[in-house]
Design an enzyme around this catalytic site. Structure first.
Site, PDB file in Angstrom:
ATOM      1  N   ASP A 136     -11.500  15.245 -25.780  1.00  0.00           N
ATOM      2  CA  ASP A 136     -13.109  15.448 -24.856  1.00  0.00           C
ATOM      3  C   ASP A 136     -13.053  15.610 -23.152  1.00  0.00           C
ATOM      4  O   ASP A 136     -13.966  16.295 -22.902  1.00  0.00           O
ATOM      5  CB  ASP A 136     -13.892  14.549 -25.390  1.00  0.00           C
TER       6      ASP A 136
ATOM      7  N   ALA B 115      -0.608  13.448 -23.984  1.00  0.00           N
ATOM      8  CA  ALA B 115      -0.599  11.716 -23.652  1.00  0.00           C
ATOM      9  C   ALA B 115       0.421  10.968 -24.600  1.00  0.00           C
ATOM     10  O   ALA B 115       0.174   9.855 -24.816  1.00  0.00           O
ATOM     11  CB  ALA B 115      -1.633  11.311 -24.694  1.00  0.00           C
TER      12      ALA B 115
ATOM     13  N   TYR C 270       1.105  -1.077   0.126  1.00  0.00           N
ATOM     14  CA  TYR C 270      -0.441  -0.060   0.034  1.00  0.00           C
ATOM     15  C   TYR C 270       0.915   1.151   0.020  1.00  0.00           C
ATOM     16  O   TYR C 270       0.346   2.376  -0.528  1.00  0.00           O
ATOM     17  CB  TYR C 270      -0.776   0.412   1.021  1.00  0.00           C
TER      18      TYR C 270
END
Ligand code: F0G
Length: 459
Positions: free
Chosen positions: A125, A217, A72
């Protein structure tokens, strides 16, 4: 004829594909209400719906999956991501998140609120949606050359910096929360942005005291185009170009599902603003998960750490961009128009030119996408008026700047022969283009309708 650049890898694992007949596909697409998102993936032969998260991982990445640390807190896989991302981008602070839109969700509300504006060469978008959810407005400001699909221009993704200054003066610098440079510019056709253009935009952002963000991206594909087309960078390494570009910005968001060649993942980078990064960490904990996993499993973090490096390899990028250039070359031979020169991750076929008898309100790009499925089992999507939707006030169908049928190519997945199937299918459809009919929408949701709308062919 454009030469196909051979794969800089060999294939170790394969996924068999099902081949349906034309008659079977006609049934399947009817059942899917002529919406390509409604198809079962096993009924698709070549899936060009997106290049996002559809990449083939390398044997090293799969090995990384096994050693992923699922702790974690303080996982080694988390540290591998941070080390590699810091090295590649040159940023002090990196926060992993589960995908690109999660990065937008965490970061953008820290920069924008009601009454403000975000200005971008073009918002994707989800970026636009996250800007608007803060109450701000999103303005696209791409160069006018982008609008002429057949005219040649090296960097059709560029920001129109003259208009950018006008917009800042008009709305007031204090009301512009962020300037976003999307590299490559997906919505304009996966088009690259030059370093010269990014430098100008950065100087404007600095002069007016506005945060400058990169939507990263497809940053590696962009760097490859810079190397090919911007003389200053002819001899630079991909890594050097990336450093040059990111040093000009303050922050970045990244969907790692593209150029980091993984199936899931995202990043937020903050160059040096420690106070902002602490706020990013705080929002990440409530929205995504503790800072050392950010909504990702350890195995996905490990694959991401490795994929970040593989994605900037120049031999890989030459082959990758080469695939688009090969497919585009086949379309040139057939006289089929697309956003030219071809971009980095997809061929954007100009459906308005392919089906000139179908008006925008009968969705030519969607009609062509349906035909490609019927012809050869190819799934792709409309990036045009069908996707754009209706005016929120008048409810009238909006007319998009482009009617694109986007053939997005997943990384390291399809071969030259697959690309030939795609080109041959388009040629066959071209021969019967005048007989193809448009579509009407019979059912649609209020937002992002293209995912779930139901259509019917017009008689
Ligand atoms: N920014 C750009 C430029 C994108 O193209 C995308 C996604 C995102 C942000 C959001 O990233 O999907 O990881 O949340 N583009 C995909 C596409 C979906 O098909 O073009 P995400």
């Amino acid at each position: 004829m454009v030469k196909y650049i051979a794969e800089p890898f060999r294939i170790k694992s394969v996924e068999p594909l099902k081949m349906l007949t034309v008659e079977e596909r006609k049934e399947k697409i009817k059942e899917a209400k002529y919406n390509l998102f409604g198809l079962k993936s096993e009924d698709v032969y070549i899936d060009l719906l997106t290049d996002s998260g559809t990449n083939a991982m390398s044997s090293q990445q799969w090995a990384g999956v096994m050693v992923g640390d699922e702790s974690y807190a303080g996982a080694s896989s988390y540290r591998h991501v941070i080390e590699n991302a810091q090295e590649i981008f040159g940023y002090k602070y990196i926060q992993p998140v589960h995908q690109g839109r999660a990065a937008e969700k965490v970061l953008l509300p820290l920069l924008l609120h009601e009454g403000m504006f975000a200005i971008s060469n073009m918002h994707f978008d989800t970026t636009r949606a996250h800007v608007e959810q803060t109450g701000a407005r999103a303005i696209d400001c791409v160069v006018k050359e982008a609008l002429d699909t057949t005219g040649y221009f090296d960097f059709k993704g560029n920001m129109d910096n003259v208009r950018l200054v006008k917009l800042i003066e008009e709305h007031g610098a204090k009301n512009i929360g962020v300037i976003i440079m999307t590299i490559t510019n997906n919505s304009a056709g996966g088009q690259p942005v030059s370093v010269a253009n990014i430098r100008e935009t950065a100087a404007i952002a600095k002069k007016y005291g506005i945060t400058f963000m990169i939507d990263a991206a497809r940053y590696a594909e962009n760097a490859f185009f810079v190397k090919q087309r911007e003389p200053e960078f002819k001899n630079a390494s991909i890594q050097d170009i990336i450093h040059e570009v990111f040093a000009l910005a303050d922050v970045f968001t990244m969907s790692s599902k593209k150029d980091a060649i993984v199936n899931m993942g995202g990043l937020i980078g903050v160059k040096e603003n420690c106070e902002l990064f602490e706020k990013v960490n705080g929002r990440c904990i409530t929205l995504e998960g503790f800072v050392t996993y950010g909504g990702m499993s350890g195995r996905d973090l490990e694959a991401l750490a490795i994929g970040l490096k593989e994605g900037i390899n120049e031999d890989f990028l030459r082959y990758r961009i080469g695939q688009m250039q090969y497919l585009a070359g086949r379309l040139d031979e057939a006289g089929i128009a697309y956003q030219s020169p071809v971009g980095g991750h997809a061929v954007f076929v100009d459906a308005a030119k392919f089906l000139p008898h179908i008006p925008y309100y009968e969705f030519p790009a969607q009609a062509l996408a349906v035909e490609l499925y019927i012809e050869a089992g190819i799934r792709c999507c409309d990036i045009g008026s069908y996707m754009l939707g209706n005016d929120p006030d008048t409810k009238e169908q909006l007319k998009a700047d482009f009617e694109f049928t986007r053939l997005a190519v997943p990384r390291r997945v399809y071969t030259q022969a697959h690309l030939d199937v795609i080109a041959d299918a388009l040629c066959a459809i071209k021969d019967r283009a005048p007989t193809i009919k448009g579509y009407k929408i019979v059912k649609e949701p209020p937002v992002l309708r293209h995912f779930t709308a139901e259509l019917a062919p017009l008689e």
